[in-house]
Design a protein around this motif. Structure first.
Motif, PDB file in Angstrom:
ATOM      1  N   LEU A 203       0.810  -1.217   0.000  1.00  0.00           N
ATOM      2  CA  LEU A 203       0.000   0.000   0.000  1.00  0.00           C
ATOM      3  C   LEU A 203       0.843   1.265   0.000  1.00  0.00           C
ATOM      4  CD1 LEU A 203      -2.992  -0.897   2.343  1.00  0.00           C
ATOM      5  CD2 LEU A 203      -2.638  -1.381  -0.085  1.00  0.00           C
ATOM      6  N   LYS A 204       2.009   1.225   0.649  1.00  0.00           N
ATOM      7  CA  LYS A 204       2.838   2.436   0.673  1.00  0.00           C
ATOM      8  C   LYS A 204       3.316   2.784  -0.735  1.00  0.00           C
ATOM      9  CE  LYS A 204       7.311   0.248   1.728  1.00  0.00           C
ATOM     10  NZ  LYS A 204       8.478   0.229   2.646  1.00  0.00           N
ATOM     11  N   GLU A 205       3.527   1.753  -1.585  1.00  0.00           N
ATOM     12  CA  GLU A 205       3.929   2.009  -2.970  1.00  0.00           C
ATOM     13  C   GLU A 205       2.759   2.556  -3.773  1.00  0.00           C
ATOM     14  OE1 GLU A 205       7.414  -1.403  -3.243  1.00  0.00           O
ATOM     15  OE2 GLU A 205       5.650  -1.563  -4.527  1.00  0.00           O
ATOM     16  N   VAL A 206       1.578   1.998  -3.541  1.00  0.00           N
ATOM     17  CA  VAL A 206       0.375   2.498  -4.221  1.00  0.00           C
ATOM     18  C   VAL A 206       0.171   3.969  -3.882  1.00  0.00           C
ATOM     19  CG1 VAL A 206      -2.135   2.298  -4.375  1.00  0.00           C
ATOM     20  CG2 VAL A 206      -0.724   0.231  -4.315  1.00  0.00           C
ATOM     21  N   ILE A 207       0.273   4.282  -2.601  1.00  0.00           N
ATOM     22  CA  ILE A 207       0.078   5.669  -2.152  1.00  0.00           C
ATOM     23  C   ILE A 207       1.136   6.592  -2.757  1.00  0.00           C
ATOM     24  CG2 ILE A 207       0.160   7.163  -0.108  1.00  0.00           C
ATOM     25  CD1 ILE A 207      -1.018   4.693   1.439  1.00  0.00           C
ATOM     26  N   GLY A 230      -7.221  13.345  -2.966  1.00  0.00           N
ATOM     27  CA  GLY A 230      -6.814  12.901  -1.642  1.00  0.00           C
ATOM     28  C   GLY A 230      -7.456  11.600  -1.196  1.00  0.00           C
ATOM     29  N   GLU A 231      -7.898  10.777  -2.164  1.00  0.00           N
ATOM     30  CA  GLU A 231      -8.621   9.552  -1.821  1.00  0.00           C
ATOM     31  C   GLU A 231      -7.710   8.340  -1.635  1.00  0.00           C
ATOM     32  OE1 GLU A 231     -12.715  10.680  -4.292  1.00  0.00           O
ATOM     33  OE2 GLU A 231     -11.201   9.355  -5.197  1.00  0.00           O
ATOM     34  N   ILE A 232      -6.461   8.420  -2.140  1.00  0.00           N
ATOM     35  CA  ILE A 232      -5.574   7.251  -2.058  1.00  0.00           C
ATOM     36  C   ILE A 232      -4.775   7.329  -0.766  1.00  0.00           C
ATOM     37  CG2 ILE A 232      -3.765   5.934  -3.240  1.00  0.00           C
ATOM     38  CD1 ILE A 232      -4.747   6.974  -5.852  1.00  0.00           C
TER      39      ILE A 232
END
Length: 506
Positions: A203-207, A230-232
């Protein structure tokens, strides 16, 4: 108005007894980095296989619109010719061929119908420059690390003038530096006009990288999140992925006193004759009953080698030092000796070493303990089924039946089968090597919950992990390894990521 390079409309894909995709809608704008996320089994890989022609036109319902044209991909080459390239987690390179041969395999530079190898090398160097990789194009793939091989896969895709690049868990096997380099490359490709779809559980990479992120759950489209709005953010992603909020990914367990030492190593060393070097040097560690001990360190620090040297030494390292189980000195000549002593090892490579992926769940769970399901050398299938069913239920393995082939399961469920296989031998010490690699946040939470239950039942666990958050979130105490040595020991309450990295790099 948004200009879409890809529109997948009302995609439905069924397998016998399973609806893998149900009316999925997925749109990607030109020039964006779009992440596709969801729990294991949500349908992400199936959707991309529909897109790439692995599941050909006619085997699914719905439409694929690429660059404004409805497509009917009957095979992978059809999607490649349209400008779509997909890079899977298991890289598809030829290890005994050179870098340039791999980049242009099947797409060689020719003059008058004859391959011009000199020009092929020149063109390969251009592609390597595009992915910012400085290697000799004549180097053999097998001599390069996984991070470099990943970049060569991307260079191969770029050589075919790719318009849409799909990466399936591209950083699953990479260390943090290689992962960051890959993300930087995707940002650079975006500037060059290449559109990317990335499947990731991190998730940190997605963000960090996504312009948009589409969430699938149980084969359906749940939502598309927009970074510009600001949704991710982590809590929103998790809630949509699993259908509920997980406020603490690392479930708490009651504080309890630990028992006696179940494992102790004194001045333990392991020498790899094939590599000609020590892989473990003067190791002094112990694990108590009811304790989770984390083993942290960078890739190549010797964590897996240490675990294998403990677990009956399947790599035939030359070992020295003392190993004691439940206070008694012992020497293992084979992994079977370690199993008899109550030690089990869930390998980091579940597909290569941990499971028989072409066999069913039942056969895999019983594989390490056939003596308990056999009589006079003949397997009692009823006993085998009862044992396998117990672990299918307790581990919440999602499958149509015990007869389902393991390779057809999601990564998280494969990991649960691997765990069930070793729990079936009734160990007292369980070594978990990267137990949540390549699985989603929901499946991770389930694995962590199982770990806590096992500890409550009196088992002990050594957990090897490259995720520092996981080490800190699940361990009672931890050791940090570097260059085959123990660089330090920390109580988790006194540790943080900075302290671990300082020890790992000293």
């Amino acid at each position: 108005m948004a200009e879409y390079i890809l529109e997948m409309e009302h995609i439905t894909k069924e397998f016998p007894g399973v609806k893998a995709l149900s009316n999925v809608n997925f749109k990607v704008e030109k020039g964006e980095i779009h992440c596709l996320i969801g729990e294991n089994g949500a349908g992400k890989s199936t959707l991309m296989k529909v897109l790439s022609g692995v599941h050909p036109y006619g085997t699914y319902k719905g439409d694929i619109v690429f660059n404004g044209t409805v497509q009917q991909f009957n095979k992978i080459n059809d999607s490649v010719n349209a400008g779509i390239a997909i890079i899977y987690q298991e890289l598809a390179l030829f290890p005994d061929l050179s870098v340039y041969e791999n980049i242009y395999a099947g797409n060689e530079v020719k003059r008058a119908g004859v391959v011009d190898w000199n020009q092929t090398i020149v063109e390969a160097e251009k592609m390597l420059k595009k992915v910012n990789l400085k290697v000799n194009p004549e180097s053999l793939i097998k001599d390069l690390g996984v991070g470099k091989q990943q970049l060569i896969e991307i260079a191969k895709a770029l050589s075919k003038e790719v318009k849409l690049l799909i990466l399936d868990e591209p950083t699953a096997a990479l260390n943090e530096d290689d992962s960051e380099n890959l993300l930087e490359l995707l940002r650079a490709l975006k500037k060059q006009g290449v559109t990317c779809i990335m499947i990731s559980h991190k998730l940190k990479e997605v963000i960090a990288i996504a312009d948009k992120a589409t969430v699938l759950r149980d084969g359906e489209t749940i939502c598309t999140l927009d970074a510009s709005k600001g949704e991710i953010v982590e809590n929103v992603i998790i809630k949509n992925m699993v259908g509920r909020e997980i406020n603490d990914i690392y479930p708490k367990r009651e504080k309890r006193a630990f028992g006696d030492k179940v494992l102790e190593l004194k001045d333990w060393s392991a020498y790899d004759a094939q590599l000609g070097r020590q892989v473990a040097k003067n190791i002094n560690i112990h694990v108590k009953k009811g304790e989770i001990v984390g083993l942290a360190g960078l890739m190549g620090s010797g964590r897996t080698e240490l675990a294998q040297s403990i677990f009956g030494n399947p790599k035939n390292y030359k070992t020295q030092g003392d190993l004691a189980v439940n206070g008694l000195p012992i020497k293992f000549k084979h992994t079977s000796d370690a199993i008899k002593a109550g030690i089990a090892y869930v390998t980091e490579d579940r597909k290569g070493d941990g499971l028989f992926i072409s066999q069913d769940i039942k056969n895999n769970i019983s594989a390490a303990n056939l003596k308990d399901v056999s009589s006079n050398g003949v397997i009692n299938e009823n006993i085998e089924i009862i044992g396998a069913e117990e672990y299918r239920k307790s581990l919440n393995i999602k499958a149509s039946s015990l007869q389902q082939i393991v390779k057809d399961l999601s990564g998280g469920n494969q990991q649960k089968v691997s765990l069930g296989k070793w729990l079936f031998v009734s160990p007292t010490l369980l070594i978990l090597d990267e137990p949540t690699r390549g699985i989603d946040v929901g499946a991770k939470f389930e694995i962590y919950t199982v770990m806590n239950k096992l500890i409550d039942q009196g088992l002990s666990i050594i957990m090897i992990s490259s995720e520092l958050g996981e080490i800190l979130g699940m361990s009672d105490r931890l050791y940090v390894m570097g260059e085959g040595e123990i660089k330090g020991e920390l109580l988790t309450k006194d540790a943080d990521q900075e302290k671990i990295m300082q020890l790992a790099t000293q």
